[in-house]
Design an enzyme around this catalytic site. Sequence first.
Site, PDB file in Angstrom:
ATOM      1  N   ASP A 177      81.653  76.269  46.779  1.00  0.00           N
ATOM      2  CA  ASP A 177      81.866  74.891  46.376  1.00  0.00           C
ATOM      3  C   ASP A 177      82.817  75.020  45.190  1.00  0.00           C
ATOM      4  O   ASP A 177      82.397  75.424  44.102  1.00  0.00           O
ATOM      5  CB  ASP A 177      80.559  74.219  45.937  1.00  0.00           C
ATOM      6  CG  ASP A 177      80.797  72.760  45.581  1.00  0.00           C
ATOM      7  OD1 ASP A 177      81.793  72.475  44.883  1.00  0.00           O
ATOM      8  OD2 ASP A 177      79.994  71.912  45.988  1.00  0.00           O
ATOM      9  N   HIS A 178      84.086  74.736  45.405  1.00  0.00           N
ATOM     10  CA  HIS A 178      85.062  75.120  44.376  1.00  0.00           C
ATOM     11  C   HIS A 178      84.851  74.351  43.071  1.00  0.00           C
ATOM     12  O   HIS A 178      85.330  74.781  42.028  1.00  0.00           O
ATOM     13  CB  HIS A 178      86.500  75.018  44.895  1.00  0.00           C
ATOM     14  CG  HIS A 178      87.061  73.639  44.936  1.00  0.00           C
ATOM     15  ND1 HIS A 178      86.707  72.730  45.895  1.00  0.00           N
ATOM     16  CD2 HIS A 178      87.944  73.000  44.129  1.00  0.00           C
ATOM     17  CE1 HIS A 178      87.357  71.592  45.674  1.00  0.00           C
ATOM     18  NE2 HIS A 178      88.120  71.732  44.604  1.00  0.00           N
ATOM     19  N   HIS A 240      80.379  68.511  46.237  1.00  0.00           N
ATOM     20  CA  HIS A 240      80.836  68.481  44.846  1.00  0.00           C
ATOM     21  C   HIS A 240      80.063  67.485  43.971  1.00  0.00           C
ATOM     22  O   HIS A 240      79.665  67.802  42.856  1.00  0.00           O
ATOM     23  CB  HIS A 240      82.326  68.135  44.781  1.00  0.00           C
ATOM     24  CG  HIS A 240      83.182  68.941  45.717  1.00  0.00           C
ATOM     25  ND1 HIS A 240      82.997  70.286  45.929  1.00  0.00           N
ATOM     26  CD2 HIS A 240      84.240  68.588  46.495  1.00  0.00           C
ATOM     27  CE1 HIS A 240      83.916  70.722  46.786  1.00  0.00           C
ATOM     28  NE2 HIS A 240      84.666  69.709  47.151  1.00  0.00           N
TER      29      HIS A 240
END
Length: 489
Positions: A177-178, A240
């Site tokens: 999950d950047h 996010h």
Amino acid sequence: SNKPRTTIVIFGATGDLAKRKLFPSIYNLYKKGQLSEEFAVVGVARRPWTNETIRDTVRQSLQGNDHAAEELEEFCSHFYYHPFDVTSKSSYHELNELLTRLESNYHIPGNRIFYMAMAPEFFGTIAVNLKTEGLTDTAGWTRLVIEKPFGRDYPSAYELNEEIRQAFDEDQIYRIDHYLGKEMVQNIEVIRFANAIFEPLWNNRYISNIQITSSETLGVEDRGGYYETSGALRDMVQNHMLQMVSLLAMDPPIRLTTNEIRSEKIKVLRALRPVTGDKVHKYFVRGQYGPGTVNGKEVDGYRNEDKVDPQSHTETFVAGKLLIDNHRWAGVPFYIRTGKRMGIKSTKIVVQFKELPMNLYFDKNDVMHPNLLIIHIQPDEGISLVLNGKKIGPTGETIPVQLDYSNDSVDGVNTPEAYERLLYDCMLGDATNFAHWDELELSWKYVDAISKVWETLPAQFPNYPSGSMGPEESDRLLSADGFHWWPLD
Ligand code: BG6
């Protein structure tokens, strides 16, 4: 050692993510000396590329970076390409031979990172074949890094997870999950738990609401095909946005270990009040952009984008009110909103504190300003604190004063890219900033209940012009509670 020797195998190396994010991140790690000089990157994909093609692509991806020519050549020489057919056993055998040869050339002790950056329908097949064909059977460690989307709902995520788990244990799986790699997202925990002036106030006695916005000015670009199967709820909220909610709402971990931190985050997701049936329309708002003007440029509506159904009911905007049913948060709304083609590119968190029980100090319009803590995630990185002070002079008026701390003004260092950190964490075996299966399970179940209701009721789309801050219902979501979205600039 903190310079792990590893081979990074990128499935989908001819794609956009590899070029835009992964190659530059590997380069930065190399340049900073965080990567052992003895490393290898093997690009794998269907196209008949050669080592030269991938090295050219790496060079292109680093344009604009300052680097010495020899340094760049040395770096590129570590890249190899293996054309590959996902379902053919012999493809895996050849890949294994290549890896074994590189491990011996570069003295890499069998450590392998398998990075899945290709179409998600192949994730499971590849993972299983890596195991059955012996690629995970090495003298070192093997890890699987897996990009989103991890399923498109709970059942498909579960199925994918079951497949992957046949080949890799949970602690070998790094689900990206950047947002968890962003500097200021990582800072949330520190701001909260390392400051005596925040932690005691961080609860329903002192906080009135929390607002999390992640707005984009870009449209769907060339990802219409994927996005039509996804929409903003799956694309941004499930991962996010809920990750940021967990970090803002979690209790302090007893230790800074992956498991302790995760278990606190998971408790938040377990305490989220499910939004189902009729409540969906009360607590969640969906939107889709129509034509409009963004940054002075006229743009088309979503329904005119490439590979998008001209009658599409896919949402490109979501706003929601989340409630967390535990002692700390009962009664405090967490408002989230995210969307494409909005007026501004910004990810920000605004923590609004409650008003004092008796305040005699108003501004010139007889207004009282609440205290705010603003966490700027991007593009600016920093924190602001909005307080009240006396306006200089005899009038006795109160004015809001804002204390700003910005990361950029501190020695002008560019903060590392999210992918750079996450890759490095993975090399070190630190999974803290990756999503655990339990988080996926809970977050998918939470959003599935909402999609289910939306799917049965057609939406009135488009309902916000490009360049705006979303549909009006998004404002009403807060005004109904006596709040409003705080401006982002
Ligand atoms: C990705 C989504 O996960 O996040 C994209 O798939 C979105 O649709 C992107 O544009 C936003 O990331 P960032 O880092 O620009 O906020």
